[in-house]
Write an enzyme that holds these catalytic residues in place. Structure first.
Site, PDB file in Angstrom:
ATOM      1  N   GLU A   1       0.797  -1.235   0.000  1.00 45.34           N
ATOM      2  CA  GLU A   1       0.000   0.000   0.000  1.00 45.34           C
ATOM      3  C   GLU A   1       0.829   1.284   0.000  1.00 45.34           C
ATOM      4  OE1 GLU A   1      -2.876  -0.106   3.153  1.00 45.34           O
ATOM      5  OE2 GLU A   1      -3.764  -1.972   2.442  1.00 45.34           O
TER       6      GLU A   1
ATOM      7  N   GLU B   1      -4.966  -8.798   0.930  1.00 51.21           N
ATOM      8  CA  GLU B   1      -5.549  -8.554   2.261  1.00 51.21           C
ATOM      9  C   GLU B   1      -7.046  -8.366   2.113  1.00 51.21           C
ATOM     10  OE1 GLU B   1      -3.993  -5.248   4.543  1.00 51.21           O
ATOM     11  OE2 GLU B   1      -1.935  -5.842   4.130  1.00 51.21           O
TER      12      GLU B   1
HETATM   13  C1  FCB Z   1      -4.170  -2.383   5.695  1.00 46.13           C
HETATM   14  C2  FCB Z   1      -2.740  -2.625   6.124  1.00 46.13           C
HETATM   15  C3  FCB Z   1      -2.578  -3.659   7.194  1.00 46.13           C
HETATM   16  C4  FCB Z   1      -3.686  -3.577   8.223  1.00 46.13           C
HETATM   17  C5  FCB Z   1      -5.029  -3.546   7.567  1.00 46.13           C
HETATM   18  C6  FCB Z   1      -6.191  -3.526   8.524  1.00 46.13           C
HETATM   19  O1  FCB Z   1      -4.299  -1.115   5.179  1.00 46.13           O
HETATM   20  O2  FCB Z   1      -1.958  -2.991   5.024  1.00 46.13           O
HETATM   21  O3  FCB Z   1      -1.300  -3.506   7.754  1.00 46.13           O
HETATM   22  O4  FCB Z   1      -3.470  -2.509   9.049  1.00 46.13           O
HETATM   23  O5  FCB Z   1      -5.124  -2.450   6.712  1.00 46.13           O
END
Ligand code: FCB
Length: 448
Positions: A163, A353
């Site tokens: 990110e 994620e």
């Molecule tokens: C994302 C991050 C991760 C975690 C999640 C909830 O943005 O990459 O580290 O904090 O959110």
């Protein structure tokens, strides 16, 4: 049709959020170590000094992964464990930790997936200007070489950056993540350039030097607008908004990062808005930035409301379905983002994620009944499965997170794990969702 036979079901974490041992075995400080407890940036001034103490407990944690049956584990390497000062002399103990971790994963038939950089930027390099320094991509390359040379005989999945939107947007534009800076557009564009070039140099190095065949990607957030309905007009409108350069909020946009990497150009609206402020790449640098990738990673929690973000909208309204952290529940986003990203970037997808914060505790029966997480995941995975059914190439799904951990500016207030962590005792308890996930994995998502 459903998910492919070799679909990879996994779970993710990040170094600063779980490892602890912040000053052990030669590790240097990063910007989170330095600033998390400084002033009131983070809730209750919490930090990751101990976190889940994973540094000392990784073998037990891998045993829990095995019990859940995950096929892959995505983790990040802490840059300052390898280079305490960011560059210079390698700290062999840092290398050993990750080497042992990788061995233990492989011993348990779990595929290691490495993220090189998940926001824990070396403090020593931050003092030298961090991402604004023209040498910053060379620093990142030096770090990449050390990790790849040590681990690429056993690791094939690599993600360069996690990110960049949040690293630069939250960390350097809005000042809500370490190093808590508020920089102007000129500086942010310079950082963007150096981050993109760092990604490119790292990807190129991995491609040409990994000892076993590498599969390379990166893990941006996937801000995605949902169409109001499934008419062609609504779909095109949502697609257009999804790929907007974001105006002054460009560090948060998707196209600002992914268009250079996959299409070899900055988005037109960014160029129009900032003109000469946008630093160019030489032809040679463009070649590095556009190093072909094997997968497109997406970290996705909810759809975005576009210009309406933060205001009253179709997605953000009082009484909306929302997780404990306040993020709306928008299950179709995994379908639409897969479709939009694949159409534009033509690269197979991994959800790197996805998951939710819920209000969990250990119940009187000793179990953690996180039924809302199971509901959330079921809904989202159904959306993802629709993408698979329509033939979009999907390589895997990596849940955030393996275990409850340090949630950046939210401290320890948000539990995202499928394993509950009791922080004072470090006791772990697999939540109901962990056992549910085990069944999803065993049945390859067929019962969703
Ligand atoms: C994302 C991050 C991760 C975690 C999640 C909830 O943005 O990459 O580290 O904090 O959110």
């Amino acid at each position: 049709m459903g998910f492919s036979k070799d679909f990879i079901w996994g779970a993710a974490t990040a170094s600063y959020q779980i490892e602890g041992a912040y000053n052990e075995d030669g590790k240097g400080l990063n910007v989170w170590d330095a600033y998390a407890s400084d002033r009131d940036y983070v809730k209750f001034r919490e930090n990751g000094n101990v976190a889940c103490d994973h540094y000392h407990r990784f073998k037990d944690d891998i045993a829990l992964m095995k019990e859940i049956g995950i096929k892959a584990y995505r983790f990040s390497v802490s840059w300052t464990r390898i280079f305490p000062e960011g560059i210079g002399k390698i700290n062999e103990k840092g290398i050993k930790f990750y080497s042992d971790l990788v061995d233990e994963l492989i011993k348990n038939d779990i595929i290691p997936m490495i993220t090189l950089y998940h926001w824990d930027y070396p403090l020593a390099l931050h003092y030298k200007g961090g991402w604004t320094n023209p040498d910053s991509s060379e620093w990142f390359l030096e770090y990449t070489k050390a990790v790849v040379d040590a681990l690429s005989d056993r690791v094939s999945y690599w993600m360069t950056l996690n990110e960049p939107q949040v690293d630069i947007g939250c960390g350097r534009q809005d000042g809500v993540h370490a190093p808590f800076e508020k920089r102007n557009a000129r500086d942010l564009l310079i950082m963007g350039r150096n981050v993109l070039l760092s990604h490119g140099k790292a990807a190129d190095y991995i491609r040409n030097n990994a000892k076993i065949k590498a599969k390379i990607g990166y893990a941006p957030i996937g801000p995605c607008m949902l169409p109001k309905d499934e008419s062609p007009v609504a779909i095109e409108e949502a697609r257009k908004k999804t790929f907007s350069g974001g105006g002054d909020r460009f560090p948060y946009s998707l196209s600002y990062w992914s268009d250079p990497i996959f299409l070899g150009k900055y988005p037109d609206d960014v160029l129009e808005r900032f003109g000469d402020l946008v630093p160019e790449f030489t032809a040679e640098e463009w070649k590095l930035v556009t190093t072909p990738l094997d997968f497109y990673g997406m970290n996705i929690y909810n759809a975005n409301a576009g210009e309406q973000q933060g205001e009253y909208s179709d997605i953000y309204f009082q009484g909306k379905m929302a997780t404990n952290i306040g993020w709306p529940v928008t299950p179709d986003v995994l379908y639409w983002s897969s479709r939009f990203m694949y159409d534009r970037y033509k690269t197979p997808i991994i959800i790197t994620e996805n998951g939710m914060a819920s209000h969990d505790w250990v119940c009187v029966d000793g179990k953690v009944h996180d039924s809302y997480r199971i509901d959330y995941l079921t809904r989202y995975l159904r959306g993802y499965k629709r993408a698979a059914d329509e033939g979009i190439p999907l390589i895997g799904y990596i849940q955030w997170s393996l275990m409850d951990n340090y949630e950046w500016s939210q401290g320890y207030t948000q539990r995202f794990g499928m394993i509950y962590v009791d922080y004072p005792t470090q006791k772990r308890t697999i939540k109901d969702s962990g056992y549910w996930y085990r069944n999803v994995i065993e049945t390859n998502g067929e019962e969703l």
